[in-house]
Design a protein around this motif. Sequence first.
Motif, mmCIF file in Angstrom:
data_model
loop_
_atom_site.group_PDB
_atom_site.id
_atom_site.type_symbol
_atom_site.label_atom_id
_atom_site.label_comp_id
_atom_site.label_asym_id
_atom_site.label_seq_id
_atom_site.Cartn_x
_atom_site.Cartn_y
_atom_site.Cartn_z
ATOM 1 N N TYR A 105 -0.340 -0.130 -1.381
ATOM 2 C CA TYR A 105 -0.559 0.679 -2.609
ATOM 3 C C TYR A 105 -1.095 2.057 -2.259
ATOM 4 N N ASP A 110 -1.055 4.952 -4.809
ATOM 5 C CA ASP A 110 -1.576 4.149 -5.924
ATOM 6 C C ASP A 110 -2.936 3.572 -5.560
ATOM 7 N N ASN A 302 -4.330 8.888 -9.551
ATOM 8 C CA ASN A 302 -4.584 8.957 -8.106
ATOM 9 C C ASN A 302 -5.168 10.334 -7.753
#
Length: 352
Positions: A105, A110, A302
Amino acid sequence: MAPQIPSEQWAQVLEATGKPLHYKKIPVQQPGPDEVLVNVKYSGVCHTDLHAIKGDWPLATKLPLVGGHEGAGVVVARGELVKDVEIGDHVGIKWINGACLSCGYCMRGDEQLCQSATMSGYTVDGSFQQYAIAKAAIVARIPKECDLEAVSPILCAGITVYRGLKESGCKAGDTIAIVGAGGGLGSLALQYAKAMGLHTIAIDGGADKGEHCKKLGATSYVDFTKTQDIVADVKAATIDGQGPAAALLVAVQEKPFQQAAAYVRSKGVVVCIGLPADAKLSNPVFDTVIRMVSFKGSYVGNRADTAEALDFFRRGLIEVPYKTVGLSELQKVFDLMEEGKIAGRYVVDTSK
Ligand code: NAD
Ligand code: ZN
């Protein structure tokens, strides 16, 4: 000259879930090798902080807990591995406090989905104190020309709605419904949406919130406490009467989550951001399929979303409607929030 760091500081401490906060002195912690110590000057107060105190969610907080995740301040110390954040830099303690930066991720940008992410004011102590710690790689870089008081709500509310608007897939000229538009997230969503060329239908309760939303650039306002038929009223506020291209749900009640799919236009997108306790989504499968409606969750943003959301603010495109009180008065802010009486955001000044 290195800044003077006291050994003790003022903080708002939650000793047990559901109990009142204690305003008291606690020790100042040392940053770890990859961390920075931030002298928090101001912190926005997010409804998430209230959810944490009340134990609304199926995820326990650390205890005792120092809440807060919209902390704007100055770096006063850094660990020996930190090379790219200087003492004196302006940074933000945001919801994501740390992430591994090497999992699948994190590698894809992410980091809010990282299994080892830590959350400020939830799993680690946050910004309702004068000195807070965060991972240097994750802290928000706040441009020096931004006022630390006014910018603090961008650190959660701004980043979150900015990302949510991207997730909606709306393009310039589209209309989006902002549900909970008069609150902290909603007030900023109205302005990010406007800056992106979108028309907004603000939905909230009461005439005061209506005035507030109009001032922030809402194209139209639907009062959920007055309307006889919310679906008809929201559709009627769009050019062709077919409904908005998306709904951004930042309300703290379940009901609007059940209503939104009925008023978005066919192929519309329902973006869920608000986190009311025990709420569920439900919608007829038939309607979802034949009108090709999408449902999405959107969770903070993010590091790129953070930099971009801050840059909208820096360029003067976002006016943050806020009132400031001393950190010692935090409980009063939560009382007003519980009653739904806050238009915009409250910010706490950690020096008072
Ligand atoms: P807030 O209390 O400032 O605002 C909520 C607004 O919703 C209020 O203006 C209230 O009047 C309005 N509202 C209540 N019921 C409504 C209804 N039926 N229809 C329309 N509006 C209604 O809260 P906030 O700080 O803006 O946070 C909103 C929610 O977003 C919280 O649940 C918070 O935890 C969540 N949140 C989620 C993320 C994320 O990453 N997904 C990030 C930050 C906050
Ligand atoms: Zn928040």
